[in-house]
Design a protein around this motif. Structure first.
Motif, PDB file in Angstrom:
ATOM      1  N   GLY A 217      56.203  31.623 -28.743  1.00  0.00           N
ATOM      2  CA  GLY A 217      55.433  30.634 -29.488  1.00  0.00           C
ATOM      3  C   GLY A 217      56.290  29.485 -29.990  1.00  0.00           C
ATOM      4  O   GLY A 217      55.905  28.316 -29.904  1.00  0.00           O
ATOM      5  N   THR A 218      57.472  29.821 -30.510  1.00  0.00           N
ATOM      6  CA  THR A 218      58.388  28.771 -30.979  1.00  0.00           C
ATOM      7  C   THR A 218      58.827  27.879 -29.826  1.00  0.00           C
ATOM      8  O   THR A 218      58.881  26.654 -29.956  1.00  0.00           O
ATOM      9  N   ALA A 219      59.135  28.489 -28.672  1.00  0.00           N
ATOM     10  CA  ALA A 219      59.544  27.706 -27.509  1.00  0.00           C
ATOM     11  C   ALA A 219      58.421  26.798 -27.027  1.00  0.00           C
ATOM     12  O   ALA A 219      58.668  25.669 -26.592  1.00  0.00           O
ATOM     13  N   LEU A 220      57.177  27.261 -27.116  1.00  0.00           N
ATOM     14  CA  LEU A 220      56.050  26.442 -26.659  1.00  0.00           C
ATOM     15  C   LEU A 220      55.847  25.217 -27.559  1.00  0.00           C
ATOM     16  O   LEU A 220      55.397  24.174 -27.088  1.00  0.00           O
ATOM     17  N   VAL A 221      56.170  25.338 -28.828  1.00  0.00           N
ATOM     18  CA  VAL A 221      56.145  24.152 -29.700  1.00  0.00           C
ATOM     19  C   VAL A 221      57.120  23.101 -29.178  1.00  0.00           C
ATOM     20  O   VAL A 221      56.797  21.910 -29.076  1.00  0.00           O
TER      21      VAL A 221
ATOM     22  N   GLY B 282      52.714  21.112 -30.990  1.00  0.00           N
ATOM     23  CA  GLY B 282      53.908  20.323 -30.679  1.00  0.00           C
ATOM     24  C   GLY B 282      53.566  19.065 -29.908  1.00  0.00           C
ATOM     25  O   GLY B 282      54.108  17.980 -30.190  1.00  0.00           O
ATOM     26  N   TYR B 283      52.661  19.177 -28.943  1.00  0.00           N
ATOM     27  CA  TYR B 283      52.261  18.044 -28.110  1.00  0.00           C
ATOM     28  C   TYR B 283      51.568  16.966 -28.949  1.00  0.00           C
ATOM     29  O   TYR B 283      51.945  15.789 -28.913  1.00  0.00           O
ATOM     30  N   GLY B 284      50.547  17.371 -29.699  1.00  0.00           N
ATOM     31  CA  GLY B 284      49.770  16.401 -30.468  1.00  0.00           C
ATOM     32  C   GLY B 284      50.566  15.742 -31.576  1.00  0.00           C
ATOM     33  O   GLY B 284      50.459  14.527 -31.783  1.00  0.00           O
ATOM     34  N   LEU B 285      51.356  16.543 -32.291  1.00  0.00           N
ATOM     35  CA  LEU B 285      52.124  15.978 -33.400  1.00  0.00           C
ATOM     36  C   LEU B 285      53.183  15.010 -32.899  1.00  0.00           C
ATOM     37  O   LEU B 285      53.380  13.923 -33.477  1.00  0.00           O
ATOM     38  N   CYS B 286      53.876  15.357 -31.828  1.00  0.00           N
ATOM     39  CA  CYS B 286      54.914  14.474 -31.287  1.00  0.00           C
ATOM     40  C   CYS B 286      54.305  13.159 -30.814  1.00  0.00           C
ATOM     41  O   CYS B 286      54.839  12.075 -31.093  1.00  0.00           O
ATOM     42  N   TRP B 287      53.206  13.233 -30.091  1.00  0.00           N
ATOM     43  CA  TRP B 287      52.592  12.009 -29.574  1.00  0.00           C
ATOM     44  C   TRP B 287      52.104  11.116 -30.705  1.00  0.00           C
ATOM     45  O   TRP B 287      52.320   9.903 -30.709  1.00  0.00           O
ATOM     46  N   SER B 288      51.432  11.708 -31.708  1.00  0.00           N
ATOM     47  CA  SER B 288      50.898  10.895 -32.807  1.00  0.00           C
ATOM     48  C   SER B 288      52.013  10.260 -33.630  1.00  0.00           C
ATOM     49  O   SER B 288      51.829   9.182 -34.213  1.00  0.00           O
ATOM     50  N   LEU B 289      53.188  10.905 -33.664  1.00  0.00           N
ATOM     51  CA  LEU B 289      54.321  10.288 -34.362  1.00  0.00           C
ATOM     52  C   LEU B 289      54.695   8.949 -33.725  1.00  0.00           C
ATOM     53  O   LEU B 289      55.075   8.009 -34.430  1.00  0.00           O
ATOM     54  N   LYS B 290      54.584   8.849 -32.402  1.00  0.00           N
ATOM     55  CA  LYS B 290      54.907   7.579 -31.740  1.00  0.00           C
ATOM     56  C   LYS B 290      53.926   6.497 -32.147  1.00  0.00           C
ATOM     57  O   LYS B 290      54.303   5.336 -32.359  1.00  0.00           O
TER      58      LYS B 290
END
Length: 443
Positions: A231-235, A289-297
């Protein structure tokens, strides 16, 4: 009795948050470093690359098959960003992601040549060479693209990508053979060949998700991993995908590592319901991980550039998930179904395919090992549905760009083959046929 995982949840969430922050910070710093590299050697090597791009065209197609169509168009935009990154400071360059074009995008390779000539001569850019900002993506592929372009032309970048992906694929196959056996290794190899992995390193945009997915698989196979570690790796994989990908085949970076984890022996022998929960939880970790990283941009780019990046990103998300048009057809579910049925009927394929589907369902029921085996294989069946679910969620984008999004089916093929192998057996089917035959002839 095994302890319940609930007491570990707060610590797990803390590890996920820390893993996300560290991976995002590392990627961000690497991107700034790539944008800080000198632009002159990049442009010199790109000037050597332009004739090849012009000769190939924006959408070269191989074997007369649409699914083997390449995308020099998007890669040329990437090359433009690599060439223009030193126009401003590294932070602004990483946030604006500037490229140029004249009138339309059909002459993008020529436009790149015009831009490079002007920069080499030190003259102002032509007035009709209009800049545009691609700020809603992170464009993390620049982390390796710009350093490589300092050393070699674009054609050399392709060679490096082929070597890297070949090494990773060989590592995954070797790991599967060692940890899961010969058959899973063959399923993985077959699934990747069926989605034409041999073309993937030819384009930077195709290469990115396969690179991240194979790296994730190699990590899973390096040693036994708990569900918490997965789970941590998938983040981290979700964040890396959002940072580096342009919405090409992102579901690969979730589905392939999860499927590889499931075929390893400890997971394969565990209760199916518990592993289905692990698949669902892992998907949530990757999505976070995907959504949070993208929205940070969107937030950072809006602050740095003053552009309405959040509004543009939300608009594009609505376009890709809504009833957009394709070749004049509104992409409602009714229209899509009618189009598929009409196309199959016009080519006289509808009846044969329906008959094949009925036979396949009958063969599945006949060869099913038993309820216990079916439940044990169910997590792999759930994983196999990830790519179709992604296509449904982003139906407009998936259909309009089907000539590259179809490679996401690599997840479905690998997980589906594993599901069928663990749930079904030809011997079980033959035994049932013998019993049916014997029952029919008995007095």
């Amino acid at each position: 009795m095994q302890p319940k995982p609930t007491p570990r949840t707060p610590a797990f969430l803390g590890r996920c948050a820390l893993a996300f922050l560290l991976s995002w910070a590392a990627l961000f710093l690497l991107l700034l470093g790539a944008c800080a590299l000198p632009g002159e050697p990049v442009r010199r090597n790109l000037a050597r690359s332009v004739p090849g791009l012009q000769q190939e065209g924006m959408y070269p197609e191989y074997f007369g098959f649409k699914l083997f169509q390449m995308d020099n168009y998007t890669d040329t935009i990437m090359l433009f960003e690599a060439a223009s990154a030193d126009e401003t400071d590294p932070l602004t360059a990483a946030m604006t992601n500037t490229a140029y074009n004249i009138d339309n995008f059909s002459t993008l390779a020529d436009d790149l040549g015009t831009y490079l000539e002007a920069r080499a001569a030190g003259t102002p850019l032509p007035a009709d060479l209009e800049p545009f900002s691609y700020a809603r993506y992170w464009h993390g592929y620049l982390i390796w693209l710009r350093p490589l372009l300092c050393l070699m032309p674009y054609q050399g970048v392709r060679v490096v990508q082929y070597l890297v992906l070949a090494v990773l694929l060989a590592g995954v196959l070797w790991g599967l053979r060692r940890r899961a056996g010969l058959r899973p290794m063959l399923w993985f190899a077959a699934s990747q060949l069926l989605v034409a992995v041999f073309f993937v390193p030819r384009q930077v945009q195709f290469f990115t998700c396969f690179l991240i997915a194979y790296a994730g698989c190699a990590w899973v196979l390096a040693r036994p991993r708990t569900v918490w570690q997965l789970g941590t790796a998938l983040v981290v994989l979700g964040a890396a995908t959002a940072f580096c990908d342009l919405l090409v085949t992102p579901i690969l970076t979730l589905g392939l590592p999860v499927a590889v984890w499931l075929v390893c022996l400890p997971q394969r022998l565990a209760a199916g319901g518990r592993q289905c929960a692990a698949v669902a939880a892992g998907s949530l970790c990757w999505g976070a991980g995907y959504g949070l990283c993208w929205s940070l941009k969107w937030v950072l780019a809006g602050l740095v550039t003053g552009q309405d990046v959040i509004g543009d990103a939300l608009h594009q998300a609505a376009v890709r998930t809504g009833d957009n048009t394709w070749h004049g057809m509104e992409l409602t579910w009714g229209n899509i179904l009618r189009f598929v049925l009409d196309t199959l009927s016009s080519r006289r394929l509808l009846v044969p395919l329906l008959a094949a589907a009925v036979l396949a369902a009958a063969a599945f029921a006949l060869c099913l090992r038993g309820k216990r085996e079916l439940l044990g294989a169910l997590p792999l069946g759930l994983t196999a549905l990830m790519a179709p679910a992604w296509f449904v969620l982003l139906r407009s984008h998936s259909i309009q760009h089907g000539w590259f999004t179809w490679r996401a089916l690599g997840v479905t093929l690998f997980a589906g083959l594993a599901f069928l192998s663990y749930a079904c057996s030809p011997r079980a089917g033959l035994r049932r046929l013998r019993r049916l035959r014997g029952g029919g002839t008995a007095p």
